[in-house]
Motif scaffolding. Structure first.
Motif, short mmCIF file in Angstrom:
data_model
loop_
_atom_site.label_atom_id
_atom_site.label_comp_id
_atom_site.label_asym_id
_atom_site.label_seq_id
_atom_site.Cartn_x
_atom_site.Cartn_y
_atom_site.Cartn_z
N UNK A 1 -12.19 -30.33 -8.44
CA UNK A 1 -11.56 -29.63 -9.69
C UNK A 1 -11.17 -28.47 -9.04
N UNK A 2 -11.95 -27.43 -8.83
CA UNK A 2 -11.59 -25.80 -9.07
C UNK A 2 -10.81 -25.37 -7.79
N UNK A 3 -10.54 -26.82 -6.40
CA UNK A 3 -10.17 -26.61 -5.55
C UNK A 3 -11.19 -25.95 -4.08
N UNK A 4 -11.97 -25.24 -4.68
CA UNK A 4 -12.94 -24.87 -3.30
C UNK A 4 -13.21 -25.88 -2.60
N UNK B 1 -12.19 -26.05 1.25
CA UNK B 1 -10.82 -26.39 1.24
C UNK B 1 -10.85 -24.29 1.93
N UNK B 2 -9.46 -23.93 1.97
CA UNK B 2 -8.83 -22.73 2.61
C UNK B 2 -9.60 -21.59 1.29
N UNK B 3 -8.76 -21.94 -0.01
CA UNK B 3 -9.95 -21.58 -1.17
C UNK B 3 -11.18 -21.67 -1.00
N UNK B 4 -11.92 -22.16 -1.05
CA UNK B 4 -13.35 -22.52 -0.63
C UNK B 4 -14.11 -21.24 0.33
N UNK B 5 -12.99 -22.13 2.09
CA UNK B 5 -13.49 -20.46 3.23
C UNK B 5 -13.29 -19.22 2.63
#
Length: 118
Positions: free
Chosen positions: A68-71, A89-93
Motif C-alpha cells: 500500500x505504501x508503494x515499496x 518497487x522502484x520506490x522500494x529500491x
C-alpha cells in the motif's frame, strides 16, 4: 546541509524523518525489505522461512502495508496452486542506500561480544 532532520518547532511526524519511519518502522518491515534486496523476488513462504519467528498474519499485514505504501510489488500468477511473488518497487529500491548506510553504521559501531569498554 541542514543541521537537523527534525527541527524543534515541527512535530516529528510532520518531517521527512517521521514519514520515513512511518513507512519502514516496526519490527519486521526493514527485515522484509532486506530479504527482498538480497533475493530480488520471493514468495510468501520463502519470506516467512527467511525471517524465522513471524506469524502468517503478521507477515501478511506487513506485506500489505508495504504494498500500500508503494515499496513492494505483489505479483499474482493465475495458476493452481496460486503463486504470488513479492519484489521491491522502484520506490522500494530507492531505500537501498538508506538501509545500506544503516548496515555500515551497525558494523562500525557494534561492540565485540567478548569485551565491553565503559
Amino acid at each position: 546541509m541542514r543541521e537537523t532532520c527534525v527541527p524543534t518547532s515541527v512535530k516529528q511526524q510532520d518531517t521527512g524523518f517521521g514519514y520515513t519511519l512511518s513507512l519502514i518502522g516496526g519490527k519486521y518491515k526493514m527485515i522484509i525489505l532486506y530479504w527482498l534486496i538480497e533475493n530480488k523476488v520471493m514468495r510468501f513462504n520463502e519470506l516467512q522461512r527467511s525471517i524465522g519467528n513471524i506469524s502468517f498474519k503478521t507477515l501478511s499485514t506487513m506485506l500489505k502495508e508495504l504494498e500500500n505504501d508503494g515499496l513492494i510489488i505483489r505479483e499474482e500468477f493465475p495458476q493452481i496452486p496460486p503463486k504470488v511473488e513479492y519484489s521491491l518497487s522502484e520506490r522500494g529500491r530507492s531505500l537501498i542506500p538508506v538501509l545500506n548506510t544503516m548496515c555500515v553504521w551497525g558494523e562500525e559501531n557494534s561492540m565485540p561480544t567478548n569485551s565491553v569498554d565503559l
